[in-house]
Structures are given as structure tokens and as C-alpha cells.
Design an enzyme around this catalytic site. Structure first.
Site, PDB file in Angstrom:
ATOM      1  CB  SER A 168      -5.304   5.128  -1.850  1.00 62.35           C
ATOM      2  OG  SER A 168      -3.896   5.050  -1.965  1.00 62.35           O
TER       3      SER A 168
ATOM      4  CE1 TYR B 106      -5.489   6.953  -6.992  1.00 61.25           C
ATOM      5  CE2 TYR B 106      -4.068   7.010  -5.057  1.00 61.25           C
ATOM      6  CZ  TYR B 106      -4.918   6.322  -5.899  1.00 61.25           C
ATOM      7  OH  TYR B 106      -5.203   4.990  -5.642  1.00 61.25           O
TER       8      TYR B 106
END
Ligand SMILES: NC(=O)c1ccc[n+]([C@@H]2O[C@H](COP(=O)([O-])OP(=O)(O)OC[C@H]3O[C@@H](n4cnc5c(N)ncnc54)[C@H](O)[C@@H]3O)[C@@H](O)[C@H]2O)c1
Length: 274
Positions: A155, A168
Site C-alpha cells: 500500500s 496497517y
């Protein structure tokens, strides 16, 4: 049919919907057969709807409509034994394995002081340990095939300290560590390993069922520019399409990238420009 993935077999995790479905379809459009894995179930801490077996069936339908073969299995990437059985079954049916797209993951959006030990553990278990499991389940087959390409889906949060995503961000940076370490050790087997770094992408992961008031960014607007997508008119709230990620993945998976390994490829409309 002839294409950039002709004769290849690709494993895609998180294939029921979103980017995973786009990866499966894009690979099939270029001639690959697909092993599609998804948990098709909810999580304790996520704030958006779970994928379903109907979603996975739709991915199967889309790949078969392209005249490609697809083996699908419901499995949780946190369960190495179950995942290995799913991958082994797919390879037994399709003959070999050449490409791995380790795409399955979850997200939980919370300011740092709302992150519980349970949230931390669930995100790390899926996004980091699950990605390690995926590589471990697949590598023996890639070695057997004489080489291959592994794309680990990270990401922008694997490159920047994006706000309200502590577990995350940690897991997605960890995915970069996995990518680099595996790229080094697997090169002798002619296995390339790279990571893909999406910006906000239009998938169900972004359909948050927010029940707890305003988005945390409203309380901390100074961090908003970190989410800015320079190529998108809509700025921080703009999103790219799943196929944009699939096209980036396809380059890394294809033989066009035969000497590309150990790289982080952002498909992020400029979000990670320093
Ligand atoms: N959507 C975004 O804005 C965005 C941005 C950056 C990175 N990403 C990353 O892209 C990837 C794909 O996300 P998406 O946007 O398609 O999300 P999504 O939620 O739409 O799809 C993810 C899929 O993975 C599956 N999955 C999750 N945990 C699993 C597990 N333990 N075992 C098996 N399957 C599991 C889900 O069931 C779902 O079908 C993820 O790695 C995500 O972190 C997404």
C-alpha cells in the site's frame, strides 16, 4: 488466445472481489489460468462488508467467460495448513505455478489511541503473517517450475506513515521487508519478488460503515495532505480503479519484468512523491 501470460498459472489471494478479482481477470485476459483463494468471511474489527462465496463465484464466472481455467478455494491466509492444501489442490489441477499475487488483506481505521490489542493482532495476523504464509505455501511450486514472479500487495501505507492506520502501516511496511528478504534468497531459483503499492482504490474495502461519528481526519486536518493524489482532481478523496492496480501487477508478473526484482512499485497517482 495469445497474451503476456500465455501458458502461466497464477495464484491470487483475496480473489473474491475488489483488486483480487481485477488481478484474476487481468491475468486471465492475458492467457493465465488462475488459482483463486478467499476467506469469504468477516473479521472481528473491520468496518466494511465481508466478501461472500457469491463474490468468489462471480470471479470464477468472469475468468471462465475468458475461456481460462480457474480453481477456487475458500481458505484463510492466516491458516498455513489450509492455504497450502488449497494451493496444492490448484497446482494439482492446473499443472504448475508461475505467478503469485499475495493480495488478501484487511484494514482498520482508528486513531492510535483507539487501537486495541485485538485490532493490532488481527491486522498483523492477516496482512503480515498471512502474506508470509502465502509465499511459503507457493514457493515450493515456483521452485519446481524453475522460477516465477511473486507480487506482494502492500500500500502507500507501506511507504509512508499514513494517519489512523498504525497496525496497517506497520504490517504493510513489513510486507516490504518480506519482499526484499525473499527477493534476495529466491533469486537463485529465478524467482522475482516485488511489491505493489496502491493508493485509495475503488473497492468494497473503502465502503466503510462508519458508526462512530466523523472521520478522524476532521479532528486532525493537518495530516490530510499526506493522502493527496497529485494526479487526481479530487485530491485526498480521489480513488483509482482496481484495473489500474492489475495493470501494475501485470507488468511485475510478466516476462517484460524479467530483470525486475526487489522493487516497490507505487500505483498511486503520485501520493508517495517525496
Ligand atoms: N482499496 C484500497 O484503497 C487499498 C489501498 C491500498 C492498498 N490496498 C490493498 O489492496 C489489497 C486488496 O484490497 P481491496 O481494496 O481489493 O479490498 P477488499 O476488501 O475489497 O478485498 C480484499 C479481499 O481479501 C479477502 N481477504 C481478506 N483477508 C483474508 C484472509 N485472511 N484470507 C483470505 N482472504 C482474505 C477478503 O475476503 C476480500 O475478498 C489489500 O492488500 C489492501 O490492503 C487497498
Amino acid at each position: 488466445m495469445s497474451g503476456r501470460m500465455q501458458g502461466k498459472v497464477a495464484l491470487v489471494t483475496g480473489a473474491a472481489r475488489g483488486q483480487g478479482r481485477a488481478h484474476a481477470v487481468r491475468l486471465a485476459q492475458e492467457g493465465a489460468d488462475v488459482i483463486a483463494v478467499d476467506v469469504c468471511a468477516g473479521f472481528d474489527n473491520t468496518q466494511y462488508p465481508a466478501a461472500t462465496t457469491e463474490d468468489l463465484a462471480e470471479t470464477v464466472r468472469l475468468v471462465e467467460a475468458l475461456d481460462r481455467r480457474i480453481v477456487h478455494r475458500v481458505a484463510d491466509i492466516r491458516d498455513l495448513e489450509g492455504l497450502t492444501a488449497a494451493v496444492d489442490a490448484g497446482v494439482a489441477e492446473l499443472g504448475h505455478l508461475d505467478v503469485v499475487v499475495a493480495n488478501a488483506a484487511i484494514v482498520v481505521i482508528q486513531p492510535y489511541d483507539k487501537v486495541t490489542p485485538a485490532i493490532w493482532q488481527e491486522v498483523i495476523d492477516v496482512n503480515l503473517t498471512g502474506t508470509w504464509n502465502t509465499v511459503m505455501a507457493a514457493v515450493p511450486h515456483l521452485v519446481q517450475a524453475g522460477g516465477g514472479s511473486i507480487v506482494l500487495v502492500s500500500s502507500v501505507a507501506g511507504l509512508k506513515g499514513l494517519p489512523f492506520l498504525v497496525p496497517y502501516v506497520a504490517a504493510k511496511h513489513g510486507v516490504v521487508g518480506l519482499m526484499r528478504a525473499f527477493a534476495t534468497e529466491l533469486a537463485k531459483h529465478k524467482i522475482r519478488v516485488n511489491s505493489l503499492h496502491p493508493t485509495a482504490t475503488d473497492t468494497p474495502m473503502n465502503q466503510m460503515e462508519s458508526t462512530e461519528g466523523p472521520h478522524p481526519i476532521e479532528a486532525d486536518p493537518k495530516v490530510a495532505p499526506m493522502l493527496w493524489n497529485h494526479l487526481l482532481d479530487l485530491g485526498p478523496v480521489g480513488m483509482v480503479d482496481p484495473v489500474d492496480q492489475a495493470n501494475g501487477m501485470l507488468f511485475l508478473a510478466s516476462d517484460e519484468a524479467r530483470f525486475v526484482t526487489g522493487v516497490t512499485l507505487p500505483v498511486d497517482a503520485g501520493c508517495s512523491i517525496f
